[in-house]
Write a protein that holds these residues in place. Structure first.
Motif, PDB file in Angstrom:
ATOM      1  N   GLY A  48       0.796  -1.214   0.000  1.00 29.94           N
ATOM      2  CA  GLY A  48       0.000   0.000   0.000  1.00 29.94           C
ATOM      3  C   GLY A  48       0.832   1.269   0.000  1.00 29.94           C
ATOM      4  O   GLY A  48       0.293   2.366  -0.056  1.00 29.94           O
ATOM      5  N   GLN A  49       2.155   1.106   0.048  1.00 33.40           N
ATOM      6  CA  GLN A  49       3.024   2.283   0.099  1.00 33.40           C
ATOM      7  C   GLN A  49       3.192   2.933  -1.264  1.00 33.40           C
ATOM      8  O   GLN A  49       3.578   4.080  -1.362  1.00 33.40           O
ATOM      9  CB  GLN A  49       4.412   1.895   0.631  1.00 33.40           C
ATOM     10  N   VAL A 220       0.793  12.244  -5.563  1.00 31.73           N
ATOM     11  CA  VAL A 220      -0.426  11.741  -4.916  1.00 31.73           C
ATOM     12  C   VAL A 220      -0.070  10.615  -3.938  1.00 31.73           C
ATOM     13  O   VAL A 220      -0.588  10.551  -2.820  1.00 31.73           O
ATOM     14  CB  VAL A 220      -1.462  11.265  -5.959  1.00 31.73           C
ATOM     15  N   GLU A 223       1.531  12.146  -0.872  1.00 27.83           N
ATOM     16  CA  GLU A 223       0.492  12.686   0.014  1.00 27.83           C
ATOM     17  C   GLU A 223      -0.204  11.560   0.767  1.00 27.83           C
ATOM     18  O   GLU A 223      -0.500  11.691   1.957  1.00 27.83           O
ATOM     19  CB  GLU A 223      -0.545  13.470  -0.790  1.00 27.83           C
ATOM     20  N   GLY A 224      -0.465  10.466   0.067  1.00 25.47           N
ATOM     21  CA  GLY A 224      -1.100   9.313   0.711  1.00 25.47           C
ATOM     22  C   GLY A 224      -0.256   8.795   1.859  1.00 25.47           C
ATOM     23  O   GLY A 224      -0.768   8.474   2.935  1.00 25.47           O
ATOM     24  N   GLN A 225       1.061   8.735   1.639  1.00 29.32           N
ATOM     25  CA  GLN A 225       1.961   8.277   2.698  1.00 29.32           C
ATOM     26  C   GLN A 225       1.966   9.257   3.872  1.00 29.32           C
ATOM     27  O   GLN A 225       1.993   8.858   5.034  1.00 29.32           O
ATOM     28  CB  GLN A 225       3.388   8.111   2.153  1.00 29.32           C
ATOM     29  N   GLU A 227      -0.452  11.521   4.688  1.00 30.71           N
ATOM     30  CA  GLU A 227      -1.747  11.537   5.378  1.00 30.71           C
ATOM     31  C   GLU A 227      -1.932  10.262   6.206  1.00 30.71           C
ATOM     32  O   GLU A 227      -2.403  10.312   7.347  1.00 30.71           O
ATOM     33  CB  GLU A 227      -2.884  11.688   4.359  1.00 30.71           C
ATOM     34  N   GLY A 228      -1.572   9.133   5.610  1.00 26.46           N
ATOM     35  CA  GLY A 228      -1.703   7.868   6.328  1.00 26.46           C
ATOM     36  C   GLY A 228      -0.755   7.800   7.511  1.00 26.46           C
ATOM     37  O   GLY A 228      -1.120   7.337   8.599  1.00 26.46           O
ATOM     38  N   THR A 231      -1.967   9.955  10.259  1.00 25.59           N
ATOM     39  CA  THR A 231      -3.137   9.340  10.897  1.00 25.59           C
ATOM     40  C   THR A 231      -2.701   8.273  11.897  1.00 25.59           C
ATOM     41  O   THR A 231      -3.282   8.137  12.975  1.00 25.59           O
ATOM     42  CB  THR A 231      -4.072   8.753   9.821  1.00 25.59           C
ATOM     43  N   MET A 232      -1.647   7.534  11.551  1.00 28.76           N
ATOM     44  CA  MET A 232      -1.097   6.577  12.532  1.00 28.76           C
ATOM     45  C   MET A 232      -0.542   7.325  13.741  1.00 28.76           C
ATOM     46  O   MET A 232      -0.697   6.883  14.890  1.00 28.76           O
ATOM     47  CB  MET A 232      -0.003   5.731  11.896  1.00 28.76           C
ATOM     48  N   VAL A 265     -10.251  11.770  11.931  1.00 23.33           N
ATOM     49  CA  VAL A 265      -9.129  12.373  11.210  1.00 23.33           C
ATOM     50  C   VAL A 265      -9.578  13.693  10.594  1.00 23.33           C
ATOM     51  O   VAL A 265     -10.554  13.721   9.849  1.00 23.33           O
ATOM     52  CB  VAL A 265      -8.602  11.421  10.111  1.00 23.33           C
ATOM     53  N   PRO A 266      -8.894  14.779  10.896  1.00 19.57           N
ATOM     54  CA  PRO A 266      -9.282  16.067  10.317  1.00 19.57           C
ATOM     55  C   PRO A 266      -8.698  16.237   8.915  1.00 19.57           C
ATOM     56  O   PRO A 266      -8.030  15.335   8.408  1.00 19.57           O
ATOM     57  CB  PRO A 266      -8.627  17.064  11.276  1.00 19.57           C
ATOM     58  N   ASP A 267      -8.955  17.386   8.330  1.00 21.51           N
ATOM     59  CA  ASP A 267      -8.266  17.727   7.089  1.00 21.51           C
ATOM     60  C   ASP A 267      -6.773  17.771   7.358  1.00 21.51           C
ATOM     61  O   ASP A 267      -6.334  18.385   8.327  1.00 21.51           O
ATOM     62  CB  ASP A 267      -8.711  19.113   6.609  1.00 21.51           C
ATOM     63  N   ILE A 268      -6.016  17.093   6.535  1.00 21.22           N
ATOM     64  CA  ILE A 268      -4.563  17.131   6.664  1.00 21.22           C
ATOM     65  C   ILE A 268      -4.016  17.881   5.456  1.00 21.22           C
ATOM     66  O   ILE A 268      -4.267  17.496   4.318  1.00 21.22           O
ATOM     67  CB  ILE A 268      -3.960  15.709   6.742  1.00 21.22           C
TER      68      ILE A 268
END
Lengths: 337, 165
Positions: A48-49, A220, A223-225, A227-228, A231-232, A265-268
């Motif tokens: 998923g990375q 993208v 950003e996913g990394q 944000e994720g 979140t952790m 989770v808020p807007d990051i």
């Protein structure tokens, strides 16, 4: 309800790769079929990375062909060379270079053959967008597919192997001084929280994250990394608590071990900082763990900003905040509304 | 003891032999080979097995197969039409809402049920609708963005359809 708002900053740096003279190897094979479509055999496992996307893009960029001409076979012990685990924020940084090396060698094979076909010195030729071009004029001379066909037709190599050793020196065993890692990632986050002083409940209402990516190969995915990862970090800070009693886990389901949901989770806001690292592929380095580390400190600092109390234990549960406020009240140190 | 059940899955009557204690999820995956629905926790906490049962999103790991018999089951496999992905599926890919992909089918089924009932949801309503679906990769922001973009796309499609008829 008595809600107080606060802002806090967390900053970190983190070693990318394994460091401390631990083996840190990437390797990949690349093979071009006679129509120019290319397969990369990459040992890096994607959980998923986004490392398969990175491998595709790095190979396409280095070869000079379009990413849709590339297929990646990944993490198959029957067919891919070992690239070590996808951990330590190392996959892009280490395996990316191995793939780049493999693709560069394959590109030389293409240019050698194109030079013979076109009767043109190799150093005047380059591969761009799937075409062999004359560098000076940019004129497209022949497609990579036609060159690949000739390589196969004449029984020449259309395959290469790439290797990258990112193993570093160890630190001094006596003093622990020295440069333990090949490079470091840097990140700073700004957290905005709301603390309910009656219940002790903390909500993260906004997070801004600035992360040094070296070069974002796929923005993208970066950003996913981020944000994720953040979140952790939020889960670590506010919710996730593994309770063992006499060796027996008491938090053995997601009903008890709380991970953040979409409601938590808020807007990051992601700022990708690009300072190219010469040791990474096209300047890139790892971003995943760097995004996790500063979140909890940022939240802890924001809570201090909101209520004037330092919480020193995670997760920052409502109970912990509630009792910290009560103790501060008893000491006369809590500023009432 | 196994028994024969008729399940109406994605508009087709399918027969499966199963024990009465087996979950709808296990029957979908193991007997009917519809492996799109994922088994994450198998105790109704993660949402990755979400399907629609008579139109309502449910965690199929917690539905016993006799309770699903003769009712309408819709799984992730029904969303793409003739190989063309549903707007939610397309936008999940487009906006970067998919990382490891394990939560994705359940997430999409929850979003699908939301957009059917509420074609123009706020971000808060989207977050509430998918709050039973846990994602450990993305941080949810790009999933919310994907659902929002899909809602817009679906509204435009139905708007165009209306104009054509």
């Amino acid at each position: 309800m008595a809600i107080r708002k606060g802002l806090g900053i967390g900053s970190m740096y983190y070693g990318i790769g394994y460091g401390f003279s631990r083996a840190d190897i990437g390797s990949a094979e690349i093979e071009m079929a006679e129509d120019g479509t290319t397969t990369v055999y990459s040992g890096a496992c994607d959980m998923g990375q986004g490392v398969m996307t990175v491998v595709t893009q790095v190979a396409a960029e280095e070869l000079g062909i379009e990413p849709d001409q590339i297929r990646v076979v990944a993490a198959d012990t029957g067919s891919t060379p070992d690239a070590g685990p996808t951990s330590g924020s190392r996959a892009t940084f280490v395996q990316g270079v191995a793939v780049q090396n493999a693709a560069a060698e394959l590109r030389e094979q293409i240019l050698d053959m194109a030079s013979r076909m076109l009767e043109c010195p190799k150093e005047n030729l380059a591969v761009r967008r799937g075409q062999v071009c004359e560098i000076e004029s940019g004129h497209e001379m022949v497609s990579v597919g036609k060159v690949a066909h000739q390589l196969h037709f004449h029984g020449r190599r259309a395959a290469a192997w790439g290797w990258h050793d990112n193993t570093t020196a160890d630190v001094d065993p006596e003093t622990s001084q020295g440069d333990a890692y090949a490079t470091y990632g840097w990140a700073t986050q700004l957290a905005e929280v709301e603390v309910d002083t009656e219940t002790g409940r903390v909500r993260l209402t906004k997070l801004v994250s600035a992360t040094d990516a070296g070069k974002a190969i796929n923005p993208v995915a970066v950003e996913g990394q981020i944000e994720g990862g953040a979140t952790m970090g939020l889960g670590y800070g506010l919710y996730e608590q593994h309770i063992l009693e006499g060796g027996i886990p008491r938090t053995n389901s997601l009903a008890f071990y709380l991970v953040p949901t979409a409601m938590d989770v808020p807007d990051i806001e992601c700022e990708i900082v690009e300072v190219p690292d010469p040791r990474g592929p096209f300047g890139a380095k790892g971003v995943a763990e760097p995004a996790t580390i500063p979140t909890t400190p940022a939240i802890l600092n924001a809570i201090h900003d909101a209520i004037g109390i330092r919480i020193t234990e995670t997760p920052i549960t409502p109970e912990r905040v509630f009792f910290a406020i009560q103790e501060a009240r008893i000491r006369g140190e809590f500023e009432e509304d | 003891m196994k028994q024969r059940y008729v399940l109406r899955v994605n508009g087709r009557d399918l027969e499966a032999e199963a024990g009465a204690h087996e979950s709808l999820l296990d029957v979908l995956r193991e007997r009917l080979r519809l492996t799109g629905s994922k088994k994450g926790c198998n105790e109704a906490e993660c949402g990755s097995c979400t399907v629609l049962l008579d139109g309502r999103p449910v965690v199929s790991c917690l539905v016993l197969v006799p309770d699903a018999a003769d009712r309408d089951v819709v799984t992730i496999e029904a969303l793409a039409e003739e190989g063309v992905p549903h707007p939610i599926q397309r936008q999940m890919v487009e906006q970067g809402g998919v990382q490891c992909g394990y939560c994705t089918p359940g997430m999409i089924m929850s979003a699908y049920a939301l957009l059917r009932d509420n074609p123009d949801p706020t971000d808060e309503e989207i977050r509430f609708a998918i709050s039973g679906n846990i994602c450990r990769c993305t941080g949810y922001g790009k999933i919310v963005k994907a659902v929002r973009a899909a809602a817009l796309e679906m509204k435009e499609q139905s708007g165009n359809g209306g104009a054509a008829s």
